[in-house]
Design a protein around this motif. Structure first.
Motif, PDB file in Angstrom:
ATOM      1  N   GLN A 180       0.815  -1.212   0.000  1.00 33.74           N
ATOM      2  CA  GLN A 180       0.000   0.000   0.000  1.00 33.74           C
ATOM      3  C   GLN A 180       0.852   1.267   0.000  1.00 33.74           C
ATOM      4  N   HIS A 181       2.041   1.223   0.608  1.00 37.04           N
ATOM      5  CA  HIS A 181       2.879   2.409   0.708  1.00 37.04           C
ATOM      6  C   HIS A 181       3.846   2.564  -0.458  1.00 37.04           C
ATOM      7  N   HIS A 182       3.896   1.575  -1.339  1.00 37.45           N
ATOM      8  CA  HIS A 182       4.805   1.636  -2.484  1.00 37.45           C
ATOM      9  C   HIS A 182       4.034   1.262  -3.749  1.00 37.45           C
ATOM     10  N   PRO A 183       3.553   2.258  -4.505  1.00 37.51           N
ATOM     11  CA  PRO A 183       2.748   1.992  -5.709  1.00 37.51           C
ATOM     12  C   PRO A 183       3.445   1.091  -6.726  1.00 37.51           C
ATOM     13  N   THR A 184       4.767   1.262  -6.899  1.00 34.40           N
ATOM     14  CA  THR A 184       5.470   0.418  -7.865  1.00 34.40           C
ATOM     15  C   THR A 184       5.483  -1.033  -7.401  1.00 34.40           C
ATOM     16  N   SER A 185       5.583  -1.248  -6.099  1.00 35.79           N
ATOM     17  CA  SER A 185       5.548  -2.609  -5.566  1.00 35.79           C
ATOM     18  C   SER A 185       4.160  -3.220  -5.752  1.00 35.79           C
ATOM     19  N   ASN A 228      15.727  -0.529  -6.313  1.00 33.22           N
ATOM     20  CA  ASN A 228      15.131   0.756  -6.688  1.00 33.22           C
ATOM     21  C   ASN A 228      14.678   1.537  -5.458  1.00 33.22           C
ATOM     22  N   LEU A 229      14.041   0.841  -4.509  1.00 32.35           N
ATOM     23  CA  LEU A 229      13.577   1.506  -3.292  1.00 32.35           C
ATOM     24  C   LEU A 229      14.760   1.984  -2.452  1.00 32.35           C
ATOM     25  N   TRP A 230      15.799   1.164  -2.367  1.00 33.29           N
ATOM     26  CA  TRP A 230      16.995   1.544  -1.614  1.00 33.29           C
ATOM     27  C   TRP A 230      17.652   2.768  -2.240  1.00 33.29           C
ATOM     28  N   SER A 231      17.738   2.800  -3.577  1.00 34.26           N
ATOM     29  CA  SER A 231      18.320   3.943  -4.274  1.00 34.26           C
ATOM     30  C   SER A 231      17.470   5.193  -4.085  1.00 34.26           C
ATOM     31  N   SER A 232      16.141   5.008  -4.126  1.00 36.09           N
ATOM     32  CA  SER A 232      15.241   6.145  -3.933  1.00 36.09           C
ATOM     33  C   SER A 232      15.367   6.722  -2.532  1.00 36.09           C
ATOM     34  N   LYS A 237      17.459  11.151   1.340  1.00 36.28           N
ATOM     35  CA  LYS A 237      18.150  11.525   2.573  1.00 36.28           C
ATOM     36  C   LYS A 237      18.915  12.837   2.476  1.00 36.28           C
ATOM     37  N   PRO A 238      19.703  13.088   1.416  1.00 36.89           N
ATOM     38  CA  PRO A 238      20.412  14.371   1.318  1.00 36.89           C
ATOM     39  C   PRO A 238      19.475  15.562   1.280  1.00 36.89           C
ATOM     40  N   SER A 239      18.346  15.408   0.530  1.00 36.83           N
ATOM     41  CA  SER A 239      17.403  16.517   0.432  1.00 36.83           C
ATOM     42  C   SER A 239      16.755  16.807   1.779  1.00 36.83           C
ATOM     43  N   GLN A 240      16.485  15.733   2.555  1.00 37.43           N
ATOM     44  CA  GLN A 240      15.895  15.928   3.883  1.00 37.43           C
ATOM     45  C   GLN A 240      16.880  16.590   4.835  1.00 37.43           C
TER      46      GLN A 240
END
Length: 243
Positions: A180-185, A228-232, A237-240
């Protein structure tokens, strides 16, 4: 009377059959997670537990009806050189149901998000349980026939099914939340349902697709999705940190 405790063959059969039942249960967990995702949040966990309880009850009943199960594989009628059994009919019907359900869910996920009309009503609890029950029957028959072919001991088969259902019960909640929290999944899970539906139809038509191929494809796709999720997450993290 307790000689079975020291019987290595029984324990080896239990471990092997339990592992196989857990792997075969992946399809069931994914389907239950997709179906219950359309229910109100407070009712999802109850529906998942009820669905798996029905699966457990159905498989134990089927295991206790071994003569009837064996009868399902006997030819019902013959069309040319093609012998049709009840098992073939059930597998084909279940496969077509999965193909239709997966296709409709993909359409609703992709097209529904941009639709400006009234929002689609949440699925009713009874409809969700009904769909789970239909697929439980299909998956249960396939699972039980596999169990019958691997062991001659009914208690071992029942124990393996119970353990597998308990593992599925623990996995259903996290899998549903993750999807539910990951549309691509979720799209990947729906694609798995289409793949399994195709395999069920092929089995019903006597074109057996080795399950190892299916589960390798699922595992490989899941591995790519995990990367893909790990890369995303790493990009976020840097932007946050900057904000």
């Amino acid at each position: 009377m307790l000689d079975w405790i020291f019987d290595v063959d029984i324990w080896a059969s239990l471990l092997t059959l339990t592992a196989l039942e857990i792997v075969l249960g992946i399809d069931n967990v994914i389907f239950i997670s997709v179906v219950t995702a359309r229910l109100p949040v407070e009712r999802q966990k109850t529906a998942q537990r009820l669905g798996l309880a029905l699966a457990l009850f159905g498989r134990v009943v089927l295991l206790a009806s071994l003569v009837w199960i064996i009868g399902l594989t006997q030819p019902l009628f013959v069309v040319g050189d093609f012998a049709v059994s009840w098992r073939d009919i059930i597998l084909i019907a279940g496969g077509l149901f999965l193909l239709a359900k997966g296709t409709m869910e993909i359409h609703d996920t992709v097209e529904g998000s941009g639709h400006e009309g009234p929002a689609k009503k949440p699925q009713s609890y009874a409809a969700a349980i009904g769909q789970i029950l239909v697929l439980d029957i299909v998956f249960s028959i396939d699972s039980v026939i596999t169990a019958v072919g691997m062991s001659d001991h009914l208690p071992v088969m029942i124990a393996a099914v119970v353990i597998a259902i308990l593992v599925m019960l623990l996995a259903a909640g996290p899998v549903s939340t993750f999807i539910q929290h990951h549309p691509t999944s979720k799209m990947l899970a729906l694609s798995f349902l289409l793949l399994v539906g195709m395999a069920l139809v092929a089995d019903g038509l006597h074109y057996h697709v080795p399950r190892g191929y299916l589960y390798f494809a699922i595992a490989f796709s899941a591995g790519v999705e995990a990367l893909n999720l790990w890369s995303s997450n790493r990009r976020k993290k840097p932007s946050q940190t900057e904000s």
